[in-house]
Structure formats: structure tokens, C-alpha cells
Design a protein around this motif. Structure first.
Motif, PDB file in Angstrom:
ATOM      1  N   ALA A 144       6.857   2.179  -5.515  1.00 29.59           N
ATOM      2  CA  ALA A 144       8.243   1.894  -5.765  1.00 29.59           C
ATOM      3  C   ALA A 144       8.983   2.415  -6.988  1.00 29.59           C
ATOM      4  CB  ALA A 144       8.154   0.236  -6.064  1.00 29.59           C
ATOM      5  N   PHE A 145       8.027   2.865  -7.921  1.00 26.53           N
ATOM      6  CA  PHE A 145       8.499   3.665  -8.810  1.00 26.53           C
ATOM      7  C   PHE A 145       8.727   4.939  -8.465  1.00 26.53           C
ATOM      8  CE2 PHE A 145       6.017   0.908 -12.399  1.00 26.53           C
ATOM      9  CZ  PHE A 145       7.104   0.296 -12.443  1.00 26.53           C
ATOM     10  N   VAL A 146       7.841   5.304  -7.607  1.00 23.03           N
ATOM     11  CA  VAL A 146       8.147   6.770  -6.822  1.00 23.03           C
ATOM     12  C   VAL A 146       9.199   6.619  -6.130  1.00 23.03           C
ATOM     13  CG1 VAL A 146       7.154   8.452  -5.384  1.00 23.03           C
ATOM     14  CG2 VAL A 146       5.626   7.424  -6.826  1.00 23.03           C
ATOM     15  N   ALA A 147       9.847   5.699  -5.529  1.00 17.97           N
ATOM     16  CA  ALA A 147      10.500   5.586  -4.347  1.00 17.97           C
ATOM     17  C   ALA A 147      11.968   5.713  -5.329  1.00 17.97           C
ATOM     18  CB  ALA A 147      10.826   4.377  -3.749  1.00 17.97           C
ATOM     19  N   ALA A 148      12.188   4.791  -6.377  1.00 24.98           N
ATOM     20  CA  ALA A 148      13.297   4.920  -7.335  1.00 24.98           C
ATOM     21  C   ALA A 148      13.455   6.482  -8.060  1.00 24.98           C
ATOM     22  CB  ALA A 148      13.063   3.835  -8.446  1.00 24.98           C
ATOM     23  N   MET A 149      12.396   6.932  -8.454  1.00 23.84           N
ATOM     24  CA  MET A 149      12.504   8.116  -9.085  1.00 23.84           C
ATOM     25  C   MET A 149      12.986   9.331  -7.897  1.00 23.84           C
ATOM     26  SD  MET A 149       9.503  10.284 -10.775  1.00 23.84           S
ATOM     27  CE  MET A 149       8.571  10.619  -9.552  1.00 23.84           C
ATOM     28  N   LEU A 150      12.428   9.338  -6.870  1.00 24.40           N
ATOM     29  CA  LEU A 150      12.794  10.315  -6.041  1.00 24.40           C
ATOM     30  C   LEU A 150      14.346  10.284  -5.512  1.00 24.40           C
ATOM     31  CD1 LEU A 150      10.106  10.010  -3.040  1.00 24.40           C
ATOM     32  CD2 LEU A 150      10.659  11.799  -4.653  1.00 24.40           C
ATOM     33  N   VAL A 151      14.901   9.192  -5.384  1.00 30.01           N
ATOM     34  CA  VAL A 151      16.356   8.942  -5.034  1.00 30.01           C
ATOM     35  C   VAL A 151      17.186   9.175  -6.307  1.00 30.01           C
ATOM     36  CG1 VAL A 151      16.588   6.593  -5.004  1.00 30.01           C
ATOM     37  CG2 VAL A 151      17.948   7.830  -3.505  1.00 30.01           C
ATOM     38  N   THR A 152      16.715   8.619  -7.488  1.00 36.06           N
ATOM     39  CA  THR A 152      17.850   8.528  -8.690  1.00 36.06           C
ATOM     40  C   THR A 152      17.720  10.062  -8.957  1.00 36.06           C
ATOM     41  OG1 THR A 152      16.014   7.999  -9.892  1.00 36.06           O
ATOM     42  CG2 THR A 152      17.440   6.254  -9.176  1.00 36.06           C
ATOM     43  N   PHE A 153      16.656  10.883  -9.006  1.00 30.50           N
ATOM     44  CA  PHE A 153      16.866  12.216  -9.462  1.00 30.50           C
ATOM     45  C   PHE A 153      17.316  13.027  -8.541  1.00 30.50           C
ATOM     46  CE2 PHE A 153      14.174  10.590 -12.723  1.00 30.50           C
ATOM     47  CZ  PHE A 153      14.052  11.682 -13.793  1.00 30.50           C
ATOM     48  N   SER A 154      17.189  12.851  -7.501  1.00 27.38           N
ATOM     49  CA  SER A 154      17.964  13.586  -6.190  1.00 27.38           C
ATOM     50  C   SER A 154      19.329  13.466  -6.275  1.00 27.38           C
ATOM     51  CB  SER A 154      17.280  13.086  -4.713  1.00 27.38           C
ATOM     52  OG  SER A 154      18.073  13.850  -3.695  1.00 27.38           O
ATOM     53  N   ILE A 155      19.914  12.400  -6.198  1.00 26.31           N
ATOM     54  CA  ILE A 155      21.289  12.113  -6.265  1.00 26.31           C
ATOM     55  C   ILE A 155      21.808  12.302  -7.847  1.00 26.31           C
ATOM     56  CG2 ILE A 155      23.133  10.204  -6.116  1.00 26.31           C
ATOM     57  CD1 ILE A 155      21.559   9.138  -3.850  1.00 26.31           C
ATOM     58  N   GLY A 156      21.053  11.892  -9.009  1.00 24.31           N
ATOM     59  CA  GLY A 156      21.668  11.926 -10.464  1.00 24.31           C
ATOM     60  C   GLY A 156      21.913  13.266 -10.750  1.00 24.31           C
ATOM     61  N   ARG A 157      20.914  14.427 -10.316  1.00 26.03           N
ATOM     62  CA  ARG A 157      21.104  15.517 -10.819  1.00 26.03           C
ATOM     63  C   ARG A 157      22.437  16.330 -10.108  1.00 26.03           C
ATOM     64  NH1 ARG A 157      14.719  17.455 -10.169  1.00 26.03           N
ATOM     65  NH2 ARG A 157      14.053  16.938 -11.968  1.00 26.03           N
ATOM     66  N   GLU A 158      22.608  15.988  -8.913  1.00 25.16           N
ATOM     67  CA  GLU A 158      23.791  16.578  -8.397  1.00 25.16           C
ATOM     68  C   GLU A 158      25.148  16.093  -9.256  1.00 25.16           C
ATOM     69  OE1 GLU A 158      23.751  18.374  -5.732  1.00 25.16           O
ATOM     70  OE2 GLU A 158      22.448  17.873  -4.260  1.00 25.16           O
ATOM     71  N   PHE A 159      25.123  15.095  -9.933  1.00 25.77           N
ATOM     72  CA  PHE A 159      26.364  14.830 -10.948  1.00 25.77           C
ATOM     73  C   PHE A 159      26.234  15.384 -12.201  1.00 25.77           C
ATOM     74  CE2 PHE A 159      26.605  11.703  -7.462  1.00 25.77           C
ATOM     75  CZ  PHE A 159      27.845  11.728  -7.005  1.00 25.77           C
ATOM     76  N   SER A 160      24.805  15.302 -12.820  1.00 18.70           N
ATOM     77  CA  SER A 160      24.792  15.543 -14.159  1.00 18.70           C
ATOM     78  C   SER A 160      24.722  17.133 -14.307  1.00 18.70           C
ATOM     79  CB  SER A 160      23.407  15.156 -14.613  1.00 18.70           C
ATOM     80  OG  SER A 160      22.146  15.842 -13.942  1.00 18.70           O
ATOM     81  N   GLN A 161      24.420  17.894 -13.212  1.00 22.15           N
ATOM     82  CA  GLN A 161      24.556  19.388 -13.121  1.00 22.15           C
ATOM     83  C   GLN A 161      25.686  19.905 -12.667  1.00 22.15           C
ATOM     84  OE1 GLN A 161      21.045  20.782 -11.137  1.00 22.15           O
ATOM     85  NE2 GLN A 161      19.309  19.874 -12.767  1.00 22.15           N
ATOM     86  N   GLY A 162      26.568  19.052 -12.033  1.00 23.40           N
ATOM     87  CA  GLY A 162      28.052  19.643 -11.609  1.00 23.40           C
ATOM     88  C   GLY A 162      27.820  20.101 -10.369  1.00 23.40           C
ATOM     89  N   THR A 163      26.709  20.125  -9.426  1.00 27.20           N
ATOM     90  CA  THR A 163      26.502  20.764  -8.380  1.00 27.20           C
ATOM     91  C   THR A 163      27.316  19.990  -7.096  1.00 27.20           C
ATOM     92  OG1 THR A 163      24.597  19.795  -8.053  1.00 27.20           O
ATOM     93  CG2 THR A 163      24.435  22.042  -8.935  1.00 27.20           C
ATOM     94  N   ILE A 164      27.542  18.760  -7.473  1.00 32.25           N
ATOM     95  CA  ILE A 164      28.111  17.741  -6.473  1.00 32.25           C
ATOM     96  C   ILE A 164      29.526  18.312  -6.154  1.00 32.25           C
ATOM     97  CG2 ILE A 164      29.030  16.230  -8.114  1.00 32.25           C
ATOM     98  CD1 ILE A 164      27.509  15.228  -4.629  1.00 32.25           C
ATOM     99  N   HIS A 165      30.042  18.864  -6.869  1.00 35.00           N
ATOM    100  CA  HIS A 165      31.511  19.393  -6.560  1.00 35.00           C
ATOM    101  C   HIS A 165      31.383  20.620  -5.734  1.00 35.00           C
ATOM    102  CE1 HIS A 165      33.158  16.836  -9.788  1.00 35.00           C
ATOM    103  NE2 HIS A 165      32.345  17.364 -10.688  1.00 35.00           N
TER     104      HIS A 165
END
Length: 269
Positions: free
Chosen positions: A70-91
């Protein structure tokens, strides 16, 4: 939408394959799994807990492994999506002819499929180790047959599938803090806190059926009871119906919540 989702999944698999953290994470996870197996195998062989059965050890290890998964599941999706916003690549991603629904679907399916690799690795390693050390045979009490090996294998497969479905629900819901916060570390911390709260509330019977942690532990806990020849907490048909309807509700609510956040994200930014 599906074409966009496939494009996102292809990109995510490429990122995962090139990342050094992937190999490190697998090594750490296998090490944790080895410790879990050693504890249950020794307890079984020395009659500290459970019985001398490959089915019991496999079920007990898999049941305990749902928490790190469950920790792996949360880590996979939070880092996959969160990095898009924190690094600005989502734009740049959303500026392309890529639907947001396809992007979200690709992210969640990709995380769930990555998680399936972890789950399959866990299953193979545990079954091979338990089979070599303890073997898989009919559950007998003197000359009385309690459960056949075929029945135990069938119910083990059923509980593994239900557990993966529950972990997929964790993936979908972990996307919510990732989209809300936009930071991988903060989103992962929120997911861990939410999981800890669910564990605390798990002992409260009136609210237990509404917790996602219940569906993470319920199937394999039932199989462990079966592998020891104990009375089952509930009938298998009831368990299957409860898990399918409960997890369908969790996945639907989590997906709709995440989709609303995705649609509003540009306005919120």
C-alpha cells in the motif's frame, strides 16, 4: 481518451525503466519481504504460531506484505503526478493535444500496473520459498480432510486478486492529494497519515466496513484462517460480494474526485 492513456503509460514505463530508484526500490522491497518470510517460516517450523504448511506461511506473508505494498502504491502515484506539478512539466503536457481524462487514466493505470509487478514478484517469491521449504498439500487433521490443496489454491488466487483490486483503489485515491497539493513529498505524507488514521479506526466496528484498510486485509486474513483449518469469519460468497461492491464504491468516488480536481486545476493555479 484511450490513445492518450496509452501514450502516458508508455512514457511512465520508460521513466521507470531509466530510473535508478527503480532497482534500489526493488532491492529494498525484496529485503523486507525476505525478513517477513523468515519470521513466519521460523514461527511455523518451530510451532510458535500457525501450522507447518506452505499455504499458511504464504498467506500470512502476503497478508502482512499488503501494508508495504500500500505504501508502494501511494508512492508510485503521488510521485508520478506530484512531480509534474512541482517541476512545472504539467503545463507542457496539458498544452499538447492530450486530454486531461486520458492523462489521469494513464497515470493511474500505469501506477496500478507497476504495482502489479511488485505484487506478482511477491507472490512468486513467497510461493517458491514456501513450496521448497514446507510444500503445499491437503490440510488434514489426523485422517480427516479439512481442505483439499485444490480448494486452497483456488481461494489463494481469489484473495490475491481481491487484494490487488484493493491496492488499485489505494492508487486511485492517492491521486487526490497529489492533484490537490502538487508536491510529491507532501502528497505522500498526506497518504501515509490517511493510512495511519484508517488503521486506528479499524478497530471500531460501526465504521470498519467503510474503511479502505478493511478491504486490504479482509481477503488474505480469511485465507489465513482457512489455511489453519479455523472457522471462517464469513462465507466466501459474502466476502466476494462485500469486497467487490465496497472496492467499486471506493474506486468510483476516488476517480470522480480526482477528475473534478483535474478539470479545475488550471483555474486553481
Amino acid at each position: 481518451m484511450w490513445r492518450d492513456a496509452c501514450r502516458v503509460m508508455s512514457t511512465e514505463w520508460l521513466k521507470l525503466r531509466r530510473s535508478r530508484a527503480t532497482a534500489t526500490g526493488l532491492v529494498v522491497y525484496v529485503a523486507v519481504l525476505g525478513v517477513l518470510y523468515a519470521v513466519y517460516a521460523i514461527a511455523s517450523l518451530r510451532s510458535f504460531a500457525g501450522i507447518r504448511s506452505g499455504f499458511y506461511v504464504a498467506g500470512a506473508v502476503l497478508s502482512t506484505a499488503t501494508t508495504p505494498l500500500a505504501f508502494v502504491a501511494a508512492m508510485l502515484v503521488t510521485f508520478s503526478i506530484g512531480r509534474e506539478f512541482s517541476q512545472g512539466t504539467i503545463h507542457n503536457v496539458w498544452a499538447r493535444p492530450l486530454t486531461r481524462q486520458g492523462w489521469l487514466l494513464g497515470k493511474t493505470i500505469s501506477a496500478a500496473s507497476h504495482l502489479a509487478v511488485f505484487g506478482l514478484l511477491t507472490l512468486v517469491l513467497v510461493i517458491v520459498a514456501a513450496g521448497i521449504q514446507l510444500g503445499f498439500s491437503d490440510l488434514m487433521e489426523k485422517d480427516f480432510l479439512i481442505h483439499t490443496g485444490a480448494a486452497l489454491w483456488g481461494h489463494l488466487a481469489l484473495t490475491v486478486c481481491l487484494t490487488w483490486l484493493a491496492l488499485s483503489a489505494v492508487v486511485v485515491f492517492a491521486a487526490v492529494p497529489a492533484l490537490s497539493i502538487g508536491s510529491p513529498g507532501g502528497a505522500f505524507a498526506v497518504s501515509l497519515i490517511a493510512g495511519f488514521i484508517c488503521q486506528l479506526l479499524d478497530g471500531w466496528d460501526p465504521i470498519k466496513p467503510f474503511l479502505i484498510s478493511t478491504y486490504l486485509s479482509l481477503p488474505l486474513d480469511q485465507f489465513v484462517a482457512m489455511s489453519k483449518g479455523l472457522p471462517l469469519p464469513q462465507a466466501w460468497g459474502t466476502l466476494l460480494t462485500t469486497c467487490l461492491f465496497g472496492l467499486a464504491a471506493w474506486i468510483a468516488v476516488g476517480w470522480l474526485w480526482a477528475w473534478v480536481l483535474v478539470r479545475r486545476k488550471e483555474v486553481l493555479n
